[in-house]
Design a protein around this motif. Structure first.
Motif: not given
Length: 275
Positions: A238-250, A256-265
């Motif tokens: 859910p944290s990675v999903a929220a990060a992607l949605a946040a970027v999509q929203h500008g 983030v805590h989970d850097v590797a997963a967020t970077v990959d996403a």
């Protein structure tokens, strides 16, 4: 758009990942894991290997109900880790609301002051204004950490957050702090209910009228727990999903805590042509 900081002019033409380094014993999701200097420094190095663009180091928990920490204790926690992090060749941010801690860190060479109180403490603006080029992140928060989730209410949530961030930005501009040094954070989870957070999330793009880059901090937040039924240590997806949605929203930066997963996403997100 760029974010001017002490040593780095950060290009925000692509989303940037700010890795969280909590050197506290009581953080809501990883309290105590990196609370000594060697563990904190090692975690900084690990987050950079995972692809973090910025390190954000904090020595006082801002979780709901958190007790305040003295200046001396906060300095003892963060200064050794900041000293090590500044040797790693990346932008280093300090998460603090105390002007005394800000000053010591800026004297050391820290690049960014990330303040959940938006430099409202006496002399905080003066401290940052006296520095020739440090970056600053201003966050919206209703109340203060010990009581912010007691009963947050708003007549008009988006208008309140937008007006607050606009007012704080103008205070900094009036103090001679260049606009390119300023980033704004809506403050998800800080004095906001689940419904408030979700409304603000859906309308996040409306904050872009303020003309400054947005930073979003959704990582492991309790709202994600309510939505998914997951505990703090189980909120990677859910944290990675929220990060992607946040970027999509500008959002230009995600904290983030989970850097590797967020970077990959974000790599997949960009390859899909959503950048």
């Amino acid at each position: 758009m760029f974010w001017q900081t002490t040593r780095f002019r950060i290009d925000l033409s692509r989303p940037r990942v700010m890795g969280i380094v909590n050197v506290t014993p009581d953080s809501f999701s990883d309290g105590g894991r990196f609370s000594d200097a060697s563990a904190g420094a090692a975690h900084c190095e690990q987050l950079l290997k995972e692809g973090a663009d910025i390190l954000d180091i904090g020595g006082e928990s801002s979780r709901p109900g958190a007790a305040p920490v003295s200046v001396e204790d906060e300095l003892a926690r963060v200064m050794p880790v900041l000293t090590e992090a500044l040797q790693l060749g990346c932008p280093v941010s300090l998460d603090t609301a105390k002007p005394e801690v800000m000053q010591r860190a800026l004297d050391l060479g820290v690049d960014i002051i990330n303040d959940i109180q938006a430099l409202r403490a006496p002399s905080a603006v003066d401290c940052v204004a006296a520095h020739p080029g440090c970056g600053v992140c201003l966050m919206h928060m209703q109340g203060e950490p010990r009581s912010m989730q007691a009963a947050p209410t708003y007549d008009d949530l988006l208008s309140t957050v937008r007006s607050f961030l606009a007012e704080r930005t103008q205070v900094l501009l009036n103090a001679g702090i260049a606009a390119e040094r300023i980033v704004l954070d809506p403050g998800y989870g800080f004095g906001k209910t689940v419904d408030h957070n979700l409304e603000l999330f859906r309308r996040q793009r409306e904050l872009m009228v303020l003309g400054r880059p947005l930073l979003a901090g959704w990582s492991r937040k309790s709202t994600l727990g309510v939505l998914t039924g997951r505990g703090p240590g189980e909120r990677l997806v859910p944290s990675v999903a929220a990060a992607l949605a946040a970027v999509q929203h500008g959002a230009s930066i995600v904290r983030v805590h989970d850097v590797a997963a967020t970077v990959d996403a974000l790599k997949v997100w960009s390859a899909a042509g959503l950048a």
